[in-house]
Design an enzyme around this catalytic site. Structure first.
Site, short mmCIF file in Angstrom:
data_model
loop_
_atom_site.label_atom_id
_atom_site.label_comp_id
_atom_site.label_asym_id
_atom_site.label_seq_id
_atom_site.Cartn_x
_atom_site.Cartn_y
_atom_site.Cartn_z
N HIS A 34 0.83 -1.21 0.00
CA HIS A 34 0.00 0.00 0.00
C HIS A 34 0.86 1.25 0.00
CE1 HIS A 34 -3.45 -2.30 0.21
NE2 HIS A 34 -3.55 -2.48 1.50
N CYS A 51 1.44 -9.30 -22.79
CA CYS A 51 1.26 -8.70 -21.47
C CYS A 51 2.36 -9.06 -20.49
CB CYS A 51 -0.11 -9.05 -20.90
SG CYS A 51 -0.32 -10.82 -20.67
N GLU A 56 1.59 -18.83 -23.28
CA GLU A 56 2.74 -18.76 -22.37
C GLU A 56 3.36 -20.13 -22.13
OE1 GLU A 56 1.51 -17.07 -18.63
OE2 GLU A 56 -0.35 -18.19 -18.58
N ASP A 72 6.25 -16.27 -18.51
CA ASP A 72 6.22 -17.73 -18.45
C ASP A 72 6.73 -18.37 -19.74
OD1 ASP A 72 5.36 -18.62 -15.91
OD2 ASP A 72 3.43 -17.68 -16.31
C1 PEP Z 1 3.33 -13.89 -18.10
O1 PEP Z 1 3.57 -15.06 -17.81
O2 PEP Z 1 4.02 -13.24 -18.93
C2 PEP Z 1 2.21 -13.15 -17.49
C3 PEP Z 1 1.85 -11.97 -17.91
O3 PEP Z 1 1.58 -13.75 -16.44
P1 PEP Z 1 2.16 -13.84 -14.95
O4 PEP Z 1 3.36 -12.96 -14.88
O5 PEP Z 1 1.04 -13.41 -14.06
O6 PEP Z 1 2.46 -15.30 -14.83
MG MG Z 2 2.08 -16.22 -16.74
#
Ligand code: PEP
Ligand code: MG
Length: 586
Positions: free
Chosen positions: A195, A508, A437, A461
């Site tokens: 926070h 992402c 991933e 991942d």
């Molecule tokens: C990823 O694996 O790139 C991803 C965005 O998911 P996380 O980092 O939550 O595993």
């Molecule tokens: Mg992931």
């Protein structure tokens, strides 16, 4: 006096601040505990406890008023949570029971009750969860200080511009800071998602958190430099260091000012190729910064944190209300909600999962959900219902084969049928996407693309599994390499497969928010990038400087190179030719 003492923590909010240190002691007051002998004393302690809790609620109400004046939404949410915790009947009843049954004073009873709660939480090996237990700390300290009759609100008017050094700061403490006088803060506790860190970003104050023992290494009045970009502080800088950081500060502020200019500009390349820029969020409090940085929407809402910081599983109504709030706040922009990605390095306290030898390759994410159907369906129903209030897309993590997608669709279909039967409002049409991933999914991207509406590449991942590098093992971190030719070739396969089948592809993972890789991603033809909101404006600046056609030509060449090193140096060589400006400074 020793000069230029460099201390390393975690950069919680970017920027540079230079000023005098003010140490804030906000620890627990000491109590000498005692046993109670007669019923009158017992009643008196119960009254003290109730009064201290009531006082704490009043103080937080005042802090909330203060932050709403300053329009700091994040703090309002957090303070509300703390007020709710203070009103928790079970917590109060347990402490009262301890006073009565064990005949101990109010402070003792409160500490013991809190201790039990915190023990439950800390047995879970999860960083985020540990940070959330700091909420319990905040309210415990506040009640204890009220029991001791000490002043709870810090920092009336220090008079000069200062840098706060504290063990920890609660959101209410932070809300009471006089932003005119406080230049930044440094705390011993906390991580990037604490926070304190969220508040620092909301207040736009440079800060470093997680700096163990800082209160022992800095004295009141010491000159301190905070470098929130690199997560370091420098205590007692010499004149040379001071000058260097004064210049850095000017440059950074200039850089920030210039970046703000990009907020409302389109994210398209110099030659008109558009790339959607989206934000990754993990908690609801982050939504306002998504808007502050001009994102096109939320590209990844990681929902696991709604589960792992709770003592109970969230109900459908709770999830629905959270998803609805996010969807409404961000509308008409879209929000992509990712279903529960539990397992691997994120665990829940209340679901018994057998200990696994290789958790990241075990019962994780969609595999877990397809086994725990009640948990999965509850989340799906909440998402479908919230979809009626905004533009929600749904994203499934860790897909490794077509069968999983077929099963998911069947369950969504069932959930919709149930909702219809129950006459609940929901959106009948919701875009379905999958995370790419796992290398198997990346390899059969052409087949999967026919089953879904969009892809989102999770490079964190994907790189881990493709290169066989545990993403949390520091010993092999040097092998974690987004520019490995295998990664680039696989990315090309995914993006081409998506486009050949007429679907959009987003990214992402962390790779999406790193300026170094943007020319490659643009050249590969990525449609959308989703990242930490703080990285959005710089990414847009880079995108607007690039020529898509030249990036495409460059990528053709990079794909034939044998090593990551060769790719990296070729990328540097091309920096000027693919861009209308020089932007790579490393
Ligand atoms: C990823 O694996 O790139 C991803 C965005 O998911 P996380 O980092 O939550 O595993
Ligand atoms: Mg992931």
């Amino acid at each position: 006096m020793e000069q230029n003492i460099l201390l390393k923590g975690i950069g919680a909010s970017p920027g540079i601040a230079i000023g005098k240190a003010l140490l804030v002691d906000h620890g627990r007051p000491d109590f000498s505990h005692y046993r109670l002998s007669d019923p009158q004393e017992i009643q008196q302690e119960i009254d003290y406890l109730h009064r201290a809790i009531e006082e704490s609620i009043q103080q937080l109400m005042r802090a909330k008023k203060e932050v709403s004046k300053r329009k700091i939404k994040e703090a309002q949410y957090i303070i509300d949570t703390h007020i709710l915790m203070l009103q928790d009947k079970v917590l109060i009843a347990n402490a009262v029971k301890k006073i009565k049954n064990e005949k101990v004073d109010a402070a003792w009873a409160l500490k013991a009750t809190m201790q039990e709660l915190k023990k439950n939480i800390s047995s879970i090996d999860d960083e985020y969860m540990k940070e959330r237990s700091s909420d319990l700390d905040y309210i415990e300290k506040r009640i204890l200080r009220n029991l001791a009759g000490k002043k709870t609100d810090i920092l009336s008017k220090p008079g000069e511009k200062i840098i706060i050094i504290a063990y920890d700061l609660s959101p209410a403490d932070t809300a009471n800071l006089n932003v005119e006088e406080v230049l930044g803060f440094v705390t011993e506790c906390g991580g990037k998602t604490s926070h304190t860190a969220i508040m620092a970003r909301a207040l736009k104050l440079p800060s470093v958190v997680g700096l163990k023992d800082v209160s022992k290494q800095v004295k009141n009045g010491d000159m301190v430099i905070i470098d929130g970009i690199h997560g370091v502080i420098i205590v007692n800088p010499d004149p040379e260091m001071l000058l260097k950081y004064r210049q850095k500060k000017i440059h950074y502020e200039e850089f920030e000012r210039k970046l703000l200019h990009y907020k409302d500009l389109t994210s398209e390349t110099y030659d008109g190729f558009n790339i959607g820029l989206f934000a990754n969020i993990e908690i609801v409090e982050e939504v306002s910064s998504v808007l502050d940085y001009g994102a096109d929407g939320i590209g990844l809402f990681r929902t696991e944190f709604l589960y792992i910081n709770k003592r109970e599983l969230p109900t459908e109504e709770e999830l629905y209300s959270i998803f609805k709030t996010v969807a409404q706040t961000i509308a008409p922009r879209p929000v992509t909600i990712r279903t529960l990605d539990i397992g691997g390095d994120k665990f829940m306290s209340h679901v018994d999962v057998a200990e696994e030898m290789n958790p990241v390759m075990g019962l994780r994410a969609i595999r877990f959900c397809l086994k725990e159907l009640t948990i999965f369906k509850t989340q799906l129903r909440a998402i479908l219902r919230a979809g009626a209030h905004g533009n929600i897309k749904i994203l499934f993590p860790m897909i490794s084969c077509v069968d999983e997608v077929v099963q998911i669709k069947k369950i969504i279909h069932e959930a919709k049928r149930e909702l219809k039967r129950e006459k609940k409002t929901f959106t009948p049409e919701m875009e379905i996407g999958i995370m790419i991933e796992v290398p198997s999914a990346a390899t059969i991207a052409d087949i999967l693309a026919r089953e879904v509406n969009f892809f989102s590449i999770g490079t964190n991942d994907l790189i881990q599994y493709l290169l066989a590098i545990d993403r949390v093992n520091e010993q092999v971190a040097y092998l974690y390499e987004p520019l490995h030719p295998a990664v680039l070739r696989l990315l090309k396969n995914i993006i081409d497969a998506a486009h050949d089948n007429g679907i959009r592809v987003a990214m992402c993972g962390e790779m999406a928010g790193d300026p170094t890789y943007i020319p490659i991603l643009v050249g590969l033809g990525i449609d959308e990038l989703s990242m930490n909101p703080i990285a959005l404006l710089e990414t847009k600046q880079v995108i607007r400087s690039l020529y898509y056609t030249k990036c495409k030509e460059m990528v053709e060449k990079l794909l034939s190179l044998p090593t990551a090193q060769a790719v990296r140096s070729s990328l540097k060589k091309h920096a000027n030719s693919v861009s209308s400006k020089i932007y790579l400074d490393n």
